[in-house]
Scaffold this motif. Structure first.
Motif, mmCIF file in Angstrom:
data_model
loop_
_atom_site.group_PDB
_atom_site.id
_atom_site.type_symbol
_atom_site.label_atom_id
_atom_site.label_comp_id
_atom_site.label_asym_id
_atom_site.label_seq_id
_atom_site.Cartn_x
_atom_site.Cartn_y
_atom_site.Cartn_z
ATOM 1 N N ASP A 210 0.915 -1.393 -0.031
ATOM 2 C CA ASP A 210 -0.023 -0.112 0.085
ATOM 3 C C ASP A 210 0.800 1.349 0.186
ATOM 4 O O ASP A 210 0.455 2.334 0.667
ATOM 5 N N THR A 211 2.027 1.268 -0.734
ATOM 6 C CA THR A 211 2.714 2.469 -0.612
ATOM 7 C C THR A 211 3.528 2.487 -1.894
ATOM 8 O O THR A 211 3.931 1.479 -2.743
ATOM 9 N N ASP B 61 -4.935 3.237 -5.721
ATOM 10 C CA ASP B 61 -6.494 3.003 -6.139
ATOM 11 C C ASP B 61 -6.667 2.681 -7.380
ATOM 12 O O ASP B 61 -7.534 1.926 -7.865
ATOM 13 N N ALA B 62 -6.047 3.548 -8.320
ATOM 14 C CA ALA B 62 -6.441 3.551 -9.781
ATOM 15 C C ALA B 62 -5.907 2.254 -10.337
ATOM 16 O O ALA B 62 -6.390 1.534 -11.262
ATOM 17 N N VAL B 63 -4.732 1.801 -9.768
ATOM 18 C CA VAL B 63 -4.361 0.545 -10.449
ATOM 19 C C VAL B 63 -5.040 -0.509 -10.045
ATOM 20 O O VAL B 63 -5.377 -1.552 -10.512
ATOM 21 N N ALA B 64 -5.293 -0.492 -8.639
ATOM 22 C CA ALA B 64 -6.460 -1.785 -8.074
ATOM 23 C C ALA B 64 -7.657 -1.538 -9.034
ATOM 24 O O ALA B 64 -8.160 -2.697 -9.077
ATOM 25 N N ALA C 9 -9.130 -4.691 -10.905
ATOM 26 C CA ALA C 9 -10.446 -5.320 -10.652
ATOM 27 C C ALA C 9 -11.456 -5.298 -11.746
ATOM 28 O O ALA C 9 -12.200 -6.437 -11.958
ATOM 29 N N ALA C 10 -11.281 -4.357 -12.617
ATOM 30 C CA ALA C 10 -12.144 -4.370 -13.886
ATOM 31 C C ALA C 10 -11.755 -5.679 -14.823
ATOM 32 O O ALA C 10 -12.381 -6.131 -15.628
ATOM 33 N N LEU C 11 -10.497 -6.252 -14.582
ATOM 34 C CA LEU C 11 -10.101 -7.171 -15.611
ATOM 35 C C LEU C 11 -10.486 -8.583 -14.906
ATOM 36 O O LEU C 11 -10.034 -9.886 -15.434
ATOM 37 N N GLY C 12 -10.792 -8.462 -13.619
ATOM 38 C CA GLY C 12 -11.446 -9.958 -12.666
ATOM 39 C C GLY C 12 -10.223 -10.285 -12.051
ATOM 40 O O GLY C 12 -10.498 -11.430 -11.389
ATOM 41 N N TYR C 13 -9.112 -9.636 -11.674
ATOM 42 C CA TYR C 13 -8.348 -9.904 -10.502
ATOM 43 C C TYR C 13 -8.787 -9.823 -9.140
ATOM 44 O O TYR C 13 -9.340 -8.928 -9.087
ATOM 45 N N THR C 14 -8.371 -10.741 -8.247
ATOM 46 C CA THR C 14 -8.639 -10.551 -6.871
ATOM 47 C C THR C 14 -7.467 -10.200 -6.030
ATOM 48 O O THR C 14 -6.554 -10.834 -5.967
ATOM 49 N N ARG C 15 -7.742 -8.954 -5.494
ATOM 50 C CA ARG C 15 -6.615 -8.686 -4.621
ATOM 51 C C ARG C 15 -6.526 -9.275 -3.245
ATOM 52 O O ARG C 15 -7.533 -9.394 -2.588
ATOM 53 N N VAL D 278 -2.616 5.489 -16.325
ATOM 54 C CA VAL D 278 -2.958 4.170 -15.570
ATOM 55 C C VAL D 278 -3.696 3.384 -16.559
ATOM 56 O O VAL D 278 -3.372 2.315 -16.795
ATOM 57 N N ARG D 279 -5.123 3.830 -17.083
ATOM 58 C CA ARG D 279 -6.036 3.221 -17.779
ATOM 59 C C ARG D 279 -5.127 2.761 -19.153
ATOM 60 O O ARG D 279 -5.312 2.067 -19.537
ATOM 61 N N GLN D 280 -4.310 3.829 -19.797
ATOM 62 C CA GLN D 280 -3.736 3.571 -20.842
ATOM 63 C C GLN D 280 -2.778 2.537 -20.784
ATOM 64 O O GLN D 280 -2.579 1.606 -21.767
ATOM 65 N N ALA D 281 -2.079 2.483 -19.487
ATOM 66 C CA ALA D 281 -1.230 1.404 -19.431
ATOM 67 C C ALA D 281 -1.892 -0.243 -19.616
ATOM 68 O O ALA D 281 -1.248 -1.019 -20.157
#
Lengths: 215, 203
Positions: free
Chosen positions: A49-50, A73-76, A80-86, A200-203
């Motif tokens: 978280d850093t 948060d933007a990366v998370a 999440a939008a791709l279906g990954y679980t943190r 971040v979204r572009q990445a």
């Protein structure tokens, strides 16, 4: 010899016209990945978280803990939008992936062998999930020679590790995906806030292999 | 029509054109050298999405030997540059770079070529050419501190039309338009047309 040097200069200038002027526009996003990684099999990930400031503390990078959290948060959100679980550091089962965020405080080679322990050793998940990793291990970018470059101050680097992906060199932790957002943390905080989400979204958008068909 | 069939048909057409004309000893067996200054116009979606600017940088050298009075066969080598500053995404097999960048294509075709020249010596003569071989293509993206470079060898083909304008002694001026194609490799395909002004010696 001056003649030969002139010929070399002319040939180089002819092959890459405009190179001397260069392009210094902001908002450049670079992504690189290891084609041998099994991206389609990943489901879970962990992310400290850093946002770590790499290299000696500099003066060009904004000290913005609140902004750091927004970037995390933007990366998370993208994962999440791709279906990954943190998963949290307290989870007993190791995640499929580790995602690390760092920002350069000074100019450095783009793909340095980052000392894992010195930068990320505080993250409690490591010791329980991957006890075999020693303090002298380093993160290694397999494409470092193919895509050289410079990490300018303020560049955000998002790094993805597959802990089960063995490195070809001893004591190395191979990176399977990375994205560099050039100079994101330079300029005013308002400027960063206005740009980071789209970058971040572009990445993620330009990394379609991260988008396996997920339920 | 794929690259191979297009090349075969162009070659067959040229051969028929060349063989159909009366044989003569005037050009058969003689060597020609054509050094050309070339400008380059990108065409095709894949090429224009990377660099879409007209380029004034290019050169082409053709060396051929007369097989008949009208048909000559030889080799062609060129260097053709496309370059543009734009804000798109450069895609490589294992990398991508988006944002405002200088994007360059350096193309070096190495082709076997054939040319059929019509008309009479001493007059303005139209000619048609075709060729096939390999094309070395470098795609380079420069954005801020990042550089992406991707080089590939492609199968290549070309078709050409032009005119020869006789000058004093054995020299001839040529004006030609050539379609050049580097077929798809690793998702990269390059197409462009060169417009060339040449100085032809021999023949």
């Amino acid at each position: 010899m001056p003649g030969a040097a002139l010929v070399c200069l002319l040939v180089t200038a002819a092959c890459y016209p405009g190179q001397i002027e260069g392009v210094d526009e902001p908002d450049v996003v670079l992504t690189v990945f290891d084609p041998s990684a099994a991206f389609g099999s990943f489901v879970t990930y962990a992310m400290p978280d850093t946002v770590i400031e790499v290299d000696a503390p500099g003066t060009d990078v904004l000290p913005t803990p609140e902004l750091d959290q927004q970037v995390l948060d933007a990366v998370a959100t993208e994962f999440a939008a791709l279906g990954y679980t943190r998963v949290t550091p307290e989870a007993t089962t190791a995640p499929d992936l580790i995602v690390l965020l760092s920002v350069s405080a000074s100019e450095a080679p783009l793909w340095t062998d980052d000392p894992w322990w010195a930068l990320w050793g505080w993250f409690s998940g490591w010791s329980s999930w991957y006890p075999a990793w020693g303090a002298d291990w380093v993160l290694r970018y397999p494409w470092a020679e193919s895509y050289p470059g410079v990490r300018r101050p303020g560049t955000l680097l998002i790094t993805m590790i597959d802990p089960d992906h063995s490195g070809s060199e001893p004591q190395s932790i191979p990176v399977i995906w990375a994205s560099a957002l050039d100079g994101l943390y330079t300029g005013s905080e308002a400027s960063v806030v206005s740009r980071f989400q789209s970058l971040v979204r572009q990445a993620f958008e330009q990394s379609p292999y991260l988008h396996p068909d997920r339920p | 029509m794929n690259d191979r069939s297009a090349f075969v048909w162009m070659t067959v057409g040229l051969a028929l054109l060349g063989l159909a004309s009366p044989l003569s000893a005037q050009r058969a067996g003689m060597w020609t050298f054509n050094g050309q200054y070339s400008t380059v116009l990108p065409i095709g979606d894949l090429t224009r999405s990377f660099t879409d600017g007209f380029s004034w940088r290019g050169g082409t050298i053709d060396v051929e030997r007369g097989a008949t009075d009208r048909l000559s066969i030889g080799a062609s080598v060129g260097w053709h540059l496309l370059s543009e500053q734009n804000a798109t995404t450069s895609l490589l097999p294992d990398a991508a770079l988006s944002g405002t960048a200088l994007r360059h294509v350096n193309s070096v075709p190495l082709l076997v070529s054939g040319t059929v020249t019509l008309g009479s010596p001493g007059r303005v003569r139209p000619f048609f050419g075709a060729g096939g071989g390999l094309v070395w293509v470098e795609n380079r993206t420069e954005a801020g501190p990042f550089v992406l470079e991707d080089t590939n060898w492609h199968r290549g083909a070309m078709g050409e039309v032009g005119v020869q304008i006789p000058r004093a002694r054995s020299a001839t001026i040529t004006i030609a338009a050539r379609y050049q194609r580097a077929s798809e490799v690793n998702g990269v395909e390059r197409e462009y047309v060169t417009f060339s002004l040449g100085y032809l010696l021999g023949g």
